[in-house]
Design an enzyme around this catalytic site. Structure first.
Site: not given
Ligand SMILES: NC(=O)c1ccc[n+]([C@@H]2O[C@H](COP(=O)([O-])OP(=O)(O)OC[C@H]3O[C@@H](n4cnc5c(N)ncnc54)[C@H](OP(=O)(O)O)[C@@H]3O)[C@@H](O)[C@H]2O)c1
Length: 258
Positions: A152, A139
């Protein structure tokens, strides 16, 4: 050539879109997350549309045994991975003194330990075959201290440091490691993290599909670090020049509701 990618956190957001980009580039896929129904729907969509093979594997990746079982299962299936995408992760906004420890610990287990463990499990196979890709999702938080989301932000700094070090270790092996640094992006993250109203998440945010396409290209090119978006690139460069304590005060202001 079919080149299987394993994508964690493929049931929503950036991981879901990375699976769609991967299928469009003719990769077979192993999709991992906890929500089976989401993974099944995606499996069906990608199989029908692109004719690739899609395995789904339902697991809570905070559990060390589940990670080992995932690896053993993929070995039993004789799937020779081409790429590992450690995308699953979450955040939560709370002053540390009030934060729920179970949730903070799960964040550490998922964002840091699972990513490290899966990399350790799959790396020898990738090196042995002389080609492969690792994409670890960090991130822009990786460049900053993050008051009210201290764990985080620190977890993402770990991902950046770890992946950059691995990228160096892997020189000359045919395997590359890329750190993807999205800025605030539209996904389920905001709601999960309780930051939908924070100043950081106001305005027009990039879609998860845009970030996934960018991350896939960076991974294929073997870039060591890929910060998504021009403004994020400028801000992360600036962050390297400013005093760290001062940055914490700036982020504290931005974490407040807008
Ligand atoms: N969105 C942002 O603003 C942002 C910015 C910077 C970085 N990121 C990073 O991008 C990555 C993806 O995030 P996103 O934005 O796509 O969020 P998201 O839509 O909430 O997706 C998160 C994914 O992680 C899975 N997950 C959560 N807990 C889990 C567990 N215990 N075991 C297995 N899978 C798990 C969830 O699936 P289930 O709930 O089905 O398990 C979901 O598929 C993350 O690492 C996040 O920190 C996001």
């Amino acid at each position: 050539m079919v080149k299987p990618l394993l994508i964690t956190g493929a049931s929503s957001g950036i991981g879901y879109e990375l699976a769609r980009v991967g299928a469009a580039h003719n990769h077979d896929l192993i999709l991992v997350a906890r929500r089976a129904d989401r993974l099944q729907a995606l499996q069906q969509e990608l199989t029908n549309r692109w004719g690739v093979q899609v395995w789904i594997y339902v697991a809570d990746l905070t559990d060390a045994q589940a990670r080992q079982q995932l690896f053993d299962w993929s070995q039993d299936q004789a799937i020779r991975l081409y790429g590992l995408v450690n995308n699953a992760g979450f955040g939560h906004q709370d002053p540390l003194a009030e934060a729920n420890w179970e949730r903070q610990n799960a964040m550490l287990q998922l964002n840091i330990v699972a990513l490290t463990h899966l990399t350790r499990l799959y790396l020898p196979g990738l090196i042995a075959q002389g080609q492969g890709r690792i994409l670890n999702v960090a991130s822009t938080a990786a460049f900053l201290p993050g008051p009210y989301m201290a764990v985080y932000f620190a977890s993402k700094a770990y991902v950046r440091s770890f992946t950059t070090a691995i990228a160096s270790e892997l020189q000359g092996t045919g395997v590359t490691a890329t750190t993807l640094c999205p800025g605030p992006t539209r996904s389920e993250f905001q709601e999960q993290a309780g930051v939908s109203n924070s100043k950081l998440f106001q305005g027009e945010l990039p879609s998860a599909a845009e970030v996934a396409a960018y991350g896939y290209t960076a991974m294929e090119q073997g870039q060591a670090i890929a910060v998504h978006g021009f403004m994020n690139q400028v801000l992360t460069q600036l962050a390297r020049l400013l005093p760290y304590e001062g940055l914490a005060e700036q982020i504290k202001t931005l974490q407040k509701d807008g």
